[in-house]
Design a protein around this motif. Structure first.
Motif, mmCIF file in Angstrom:
data_model
loop_
_atom_site.group_PDB
_atom_site.id
_atom_site.type_symbol
_atom_site.label_atom_id
_atom_site.label_comp_id
_atom_site.label_asym_id
_atom_site.label_seq_id
_atom_site.Cartn_x
_atom_site.Cartn_y
_atom_site.Cartn_z
ATOM 1 N N SER A 2 -2.873 -24.598 -14.433
ATOM 2 C CA SER A 2 -3.933 -25.117 -13.706
ATOM 3 C C SER A 2 -3.567 -25.279 -12.137
ATOM 4 C CB SER A 2 -4.392 -26.512 -14.336
ATOM 5 O OG SER A 2 -5.597 -26.888 -13.722
ATOM 6 N N ARG A 3 -4.149 -26.285 -11.574
ATOM 7 C CA ARG A 3 -4.030 -26.459 -10.050
ATOM 8 C C ARG A 3 -3.663 -28.067 -10.072
ATOM 9 N NH1 ARG A 3 -4.093 -21.935 -9.887
ATOM 10 N NH2 ARG A 3 -5.465 -20.576 -8.728
ATOM 11 N N ILE A 4 -2.613 -28.379 -9.891
ATOM 12 C CA ILE A 4 -2.022 -29.941 -9.509
ATOM 13 C C ILE A 4 -2.178 -30.410 -8.232
ATOM 14 C CG2 ILE A 4 -0.350 -31.421 -9.980
ATOM 15 C CD1 ILE A 4 1.060 -29.848 -11.915
ATOM 16 N N LEU A 5 -3.219 -31.407 -8.005
ATOM 17 C CA LEU A 5 -3.427 -32.340 -6.996
ATOM 18 C C LEU A 5 -3.022 -33.547 -6.787
ATOM 19 C CD1 LEU A 5 -7.255 -31.111 -6.463
ATOM 20 C CD2 LEU A 5 -5.119 -29.918 -5.531
ATOM 21 N N ASN A 6 -2.677 -34.165 -5.756
ATOM 22 C CA ASN A 6 -2.198 -35.290 -5.479
ATOM 23 C C ASN A 6 -3.209 -36.213 -4.864
ATOM 24 O OD1 ASN A 6 0.665 -34.639 -6.359
ATOM 25 N ND2 ASN A 6 0.549 -33.163 -4.277
ATOM 26 N N PRO A 7 -3.103 -37.453 -4.839
ATOM 27 C CA PRO A 7 -3.884 -38.567 -4.166
ATOM 28 C C PRO A 7 -4.024 -38.402 -2.817
ATOM 29 C CG PRO A 7 -2.332 -39.785 -5.701
ATOM 30 C CD PRO A 7 -1.682 -38.415 -5.574
ATOM 31 N N GLY A 8 -5.333 -38.384 -2.415
ATOM 32 C CA GLY A 8 -5.583 -37.765 -1.005
ATOM 33 C C GLY A 8 -6.427 -36.642 -1.009
ATOM 34 N N ASP A 9 -6.034 -35.785 -1.831
ATOM 35 C CA ASP A 9 -6.616 -34.540 -1.874
ATOM 36 C C ASP A 9 -7.980 -34.542 -2.301
ATOM 37 O OD1 ASP A 9 -4.048 -33.289 -1.318
ATOM 38 O OD2 ASP A 9 -3.499 -32.837 -3.309
ATOM 39 N N GLY A 21 -20.891 -28.497 -3.893
ATOM 40 C CA GLY A 21 -20.632 -29.068 -2.601
ATOM 41 C C GLY A 21 -20.281 -30.520 -2.512
ATOM 42 N N ARG A 22 -20.400 -31.074 -3.631
ATOM 43 C CA ARG A 22 -20.191 -32.670 -3.752
ATOM 44 C C ARG A 22 -18.889 -32.924 -3.691
ATOM 45 N NH1 ARG A 22 -19.773 -37.509 -3.121
ATOM 46 N NH2 ARG A 22 -20.844 -39.212 -4.530
ATOM 47 N N PRO A 23 -18.540 -33.611 -2.608
ATOM 48 C CA PRO A 23 -16.907 -33.818 -2.436
ATOM 49 C C PRO A 23 -16.476 -35.130 -2.908
ATOM 50 C CG PRO A 23 -18.006 -34.450 -0.295
ATOM 51 C CD PRO A 23 -19.285 -34.041 -1.156
ATOM 52 N N TYR A 24 -15.281 -35.125 -3.455
ATOM 53 C CA TYR A 24 -14.381 -36.477 -3.934
ATOM 54 C C TYR A 24 -13.092 -36.446 -3.569
ATOM 55 C CZ TYR A 24 -18.584 -36.785 -7.139
ATOM 56 O OH TYR A 24 -19.942 -36.848 -7.668
ATOM 57 N N ILE A 25 -12.620 -37.712 -3.088
ATOM 58 C CA ILE A 25 -11.184 -37.832 -2.971
ATOM 59 C C ILE A 25 -10.458 -38.498 -4.179
ATOM 60 C CG2 ILE A 25 -9.659 -39.007 -1.462
ATOM 61 C CD1 ILE A 25 -11.963 -39.369 0.666
ATOM 62 N N LEU A 26 -9.400 -37.860 -4.240
ATOM 63 C CA LEU A 26 -8.373 -38.197 -5.716
ATOM 64 C C LEU A 26 -7.739 -39.295 -5.272
ATOM 65 C CD1 LEU A 26 -7.224 -34.864 -6.959
ATOM 66 C CD2 LEU A 26 -9.442 -36.023 -7.574
ATOM 67 N N SER A 27 -7.760 -40.245 -6.165
ATOM 68 C CA SER A 27 -6.647 -41.434 -6.010
ATOM 69 C C SER A 27 -5.485 -41.390 -7.029
ATOM 70 C CB SER A 27 -7.450 -42.833 -6.186
ATOM 71 O OG SER A 27 -8.212 -42.716 -7.617
ATOM 72 N N ILE A 28 -5.617 -40.261 -7.797
ATOM 73 C CA ILE A 28 -4.602 -39.994 -8.895
ATOM 74 C C ILE A 28 -3.926 -38.725 -8.663
ATOM 75 C CG2 ILE A 28 -5.727 -41.426 -10.496
ATOM 76 C CD1 ILE A 28 -7.129 -38.859 -11.695
ATOM 77 N N THR A 29 -2.968 -38.342 -9.294
ATOM 78 C CA THR A 29 -2.346 -37.115 -9.664
ATOM 79 C C THR A 29 -3.091 -36.404 -10.783
ATOM 80 O OG1 THR A 29 -0.361 -37.410 -8.472
ATOM 81 C CG2 THR A 29 -0.496 -35.561 -9.886
ATOM 82 N N SER A 33 -10.465 -27.078 -4.420
ATOM 83 C CA SER A 33 -9.579 -28.072 -3.804
ATOM 84 C C SER A 33 -9.462 -27.893 -2.484
ATOM 85 C CB SER A 33 -8.171 -28.281 -4.601
ATOM 86 O OG SER A 33 -7.462 -27.071 -4.421
ATOM 87 N N ILE A 34 -9.276 -29.149 -2.062
ATOM 88 C CA ILE A 34 -9.035 -29.073 -0.316
ATOM 89 C C ILE A 34 -7.537 -29.943 -0.166
ATOM 90 C CG2 ILE A 34 -9.726 -29.545 1.992
ATOM 91 C CD1 ILE A 34 -12.554 -29.380 0.961
ATOM 92 N N SER A 35 -6.599 -29.348 0.328
ATOM 93 C CA SER A 35 -5.418 -30.162 0.432
ATOM 94 C C SER A 35 -4.691 -29.637 1.551
ATOM 95 C CB SER A 35 -4.579 -29.934 -1.044
ATOM 96 O OG SER A 35 -4.271 -28.688 -1.232
ATOM 97 N N ASP A 36 -3.236 -30.263 1.739
ATOM 98 C CA ASP A 36 -2.546 -29.893 2.891
ATOM 99 C C ASP A 36 -3.166 -29.761 4.135
ATOM 100 O OD1 ASP A 36 -0.827 -29.824 0.928
ATOM 101 O OD2 ASP A 36 -0.806 -27.581 0.939
ATOM 102 N N PHE A 37 -3.956 -30.797 4.336
ATOM 103 C CA PHE A 37 -4.741 -30.693 5.889
ATOM 104 C C PHE A 37 -3.762 -31.121 6.881
ATOM 105 C CE2 PHE A 37 -7.321 -32.637 2.717
ATOM 106 C CZ PHE A 37 -7.272 -33.959 3.012
#
Length: 421
Positions: A281-288, A298-306, A315-319
Motif C-alpha cells: 500500500s502507501r504508508i503515511l505518517n502523522p502530519g501527512d 477533494g475533502r482533506p484530512y490530516i493524519l495523526s497516526i501512521t 496522499s500529500i506528504s513531504d512538503f
C-alpha cells in the motif's frame, strides 16, 4: 408547571375514564393507491409513506393528487380523522399519526383512518406518548416489515375526560392540545432560529477564509502543489482479505469510513493490515494529508497516526519547510480549491480526482509566519462554527425532551386498578 396539580385544576372534579380505542371510534383501512398513481392535479391523496417523510403531527393540505376517476374507487379521510401509517421497518415509527384537518382526501393501503368524536390533535399527541407506545409494542408483528392490526389497535386504552359530557370533554382535550402545541411551536421556532444562525456563521466563516486566502497578483509567490509536496494515489493490497489482521503489529488501514463529519484529523481506524500488506500500500505518517479522490472528492484530512491508505485516497506528504500544514488544510478546504477540483472533474476527460490533477493545483505561498497567522485565525472561526454545530442538536433535543416530558405528564391520568398494567 406542576403537571399533576394542573390536571386536577383542569378537570375540576370531572372523572376520567380509560376507554379502548374500539369503544370511541372505528378503524377504516385505505385501499388501492400507489405512488405511481399520483397526478399533478386532481383529487387530494396521501400515501402511507408520506406520513413518515413529508408530514408532521397535523395537516390540512396534501402534497399529492390522483385523478377524479381513481379517487372514486378509493377510501377517503375527512376532517378530524386520525390517519395512521400501519407498517414500518422499525417499531418506533409504526402507527405514526397524522391529525387530518382538511377536506376529504384519498388514502392508500398500509394506512388506515380512525374516525371518532374526540379532538383529533388530542389523539395524535397521545399516539406519540410513552403510554401509547408501551401498549402498542405488545401488538407489533412481522419480521422485516413491522405492523399493527386494527383489531389490536382497538384494544389500546386512552384517557377520556368526562366522557358523559362531550362538550366539557372536548374543552379539556383542547386545553391539553393548546399546551402541547405551544411546546411544539417553541421547538420548531428554536430549530429554525438556530439553523439560521448556524447557516450565517458558516457563511461568515467561508467568507473570511476565502478573503484571507485571496492574494493580489505579485503579492505572494505561487507554486503548484506538486512542486513542493509528494502526491501519490493510495493502494490496496490484493486480495485485501488476505492481509487483514487484528495482531498488535498490524498497521492501521485508513479508509474513507474512518473519517468523522466535520473533523480535521483522522485519529484512528477500524481495521489493520499486516506489515506485508502495508508494504503493498502507501504508508503515511502523522502530519501527512489524505484527500478523497472519488466520494466527496477533494475533502482533506490530516493524519495523526501512521497508517496505510486505501486506494480511495490520494496522499500529500513531504512538503517543504515553506508550507504550514494548517494553512494547507484551510486552503484545500476553500471555495477556490473546490471550484478548481470541480472544473477538472467536470471537464469530461477524467472521472475522479487523481494525483496528476492534485499536482497541478496553484498554491499561494506567503511567508511561513503569515501562513501561521492565517491558519490561527481560521482555526478560531472553525472552532466557533463547530461548537455551534454541535450545540444546536443538543439544544433541540432538550426542547424535544421537554415536550415529551409534559406530553406524558398531561396524559398520566390515574387508571383504575383493573387497567393499570
Amino acid at each position: 408547571m406542576n403537571g399533576l396539580s394542573y390536571l386536577e385544576k383542569l378537570l375540576d372534579g370531572a372523572e376520567v375514564e380509560w376507554m379502548s380505542l374500539g369503544d370511541i371510534g372505528n378503524f377504516i383501512r385505505g385501499n388501492g393507491l400507489q405512488k405511481k398513481d399520483f397526478a399533478e392535479s386532481g383529487f387530494p391523496a396521501i400515501h402511507y409513506g408520506q406520513i413518515y417523510t413529508m408530514y408532521g403531527l397535523q395537516a390540512e393540505k396534501t402534497f399529492s393528487y390522483v385523478s377524479p376517476e381513481l379517487a372514486n374507487k378509493l377510501r377517503k379521510a375527512q376532517k378530524n380523522d386520525l390517519l395512521l401509517a400501519t407498517t414500518s421497518e422499525n417499531d418506533e415509527d409504526v402507527v405514526k399519526p397524522l391529525a387530518w384537518l382538511g377536506d376529504k382526501t384519498a388514502i392508500s393501503g398500509d394506512m388506515m383512518l380512525f374516525r371518532h368524536g374526540q379532538n383529533v390533535k388530542y389523539l395524535a399527541h397521545f399516539f406519540q406518548s410513552e403510554i401509547f407506545q408501551t401498549q402498542k409494542i405488545k401488538y407489533i408483528t412481522g419480521a422485516k416489515v413491522r405492523r399493527v392490526s386494527s383489531r389490536d389497535l382497538a384494544k389500546i386504552i386512552i384517557p377520556i375526560p368526562c366522557p358523559d359530557n362531550p362538550a366539557k370533554s372536548l374543552a379539556i382535550q383542547s386545553e391539553i392540545v393548546r399546551i402541547l402545541d405551544t411546546f411544539t411551536a417553541l421547538t420548531t421556532e428554536l430549530t429554525t432560529e438556530l439553523t439560521t444562525e448556524l447557516t450565517m456563521r458558516k457563511k461568515q466563516y467561508n467568507h473570511y477564509r476565502d478573503l484571507l486566502l485571496s492574494f493580489e497578483e505579485g503579492e505572494v509567490e505561487w507554486k503548484t502543489l506538486g512542486e513542493i509536496a509528494k502526491i501519490q494515489r493510495g493502494a490496496s493490497p490484493r486480495p485485501i482479505a488476505q492481509y487483514m489482521t487484528e495482531a498488535d503489529d498490524g498497521i492501521p488501514w485508513i479508509k474513507i469510513g474512518d473519517t468523522s463529519p466535520g473533523s480535521k484529523y483522522i485519529n484512528g481506524t477500524a481495521q489493520k493490515v499486516t506489515p506485508d500488506g502495508a508494504k503493498k500500500s502507501r504508508i503515511l505518517n502523522p502530519g501527512d494529508f489524505v484527500i478523497s479522490n472519488s466520494m466527496s472528492f477533494g475533502r482533506p484530512y490530516i493524519l495523526s497516526i501512521t497508517g496505510a491508505i486505501h486506494d480511495g485516497w490520494a496522499s500529500i506528504s513531504d512538503f517543504s519547510e515553506r508550507l504550514d500544514s494548517d494553512y494547507l488544510y484551510h486552503y484545500l478546504s476553500s471555495q477556490r480549491v473546490k471550484n478548481y477540483w470541480g472544473s477538472k472533474i467536470n471537464s469530461g476527460s477524467v472521472s475522479n480526482l487523481n494525483a496528476d490533477i492534485i499536482k497541478t493545483l496553484p498554491l499561494p505561498l506567503p511567508d511561513i509566519q503569515k501562513q501561521k497567522w492565517i491558519a490561527t485565525l481560521l482555526d478560531k472561526f472553525d472552532t466557533l462554527t463547530s461548537s455551534i454545530s454541535e450545540g444546536i442538536p443538543r439544544e433541540i433535543e432538550l426542547r424535544q425532551k421537554q415536550y415529551e416530558y409534559y406530553r406524558d405528564l398531561l396524559f398520566s391520568f390515574p387508571k383504575p386498578e383493573a387497567t393499570s398494567n
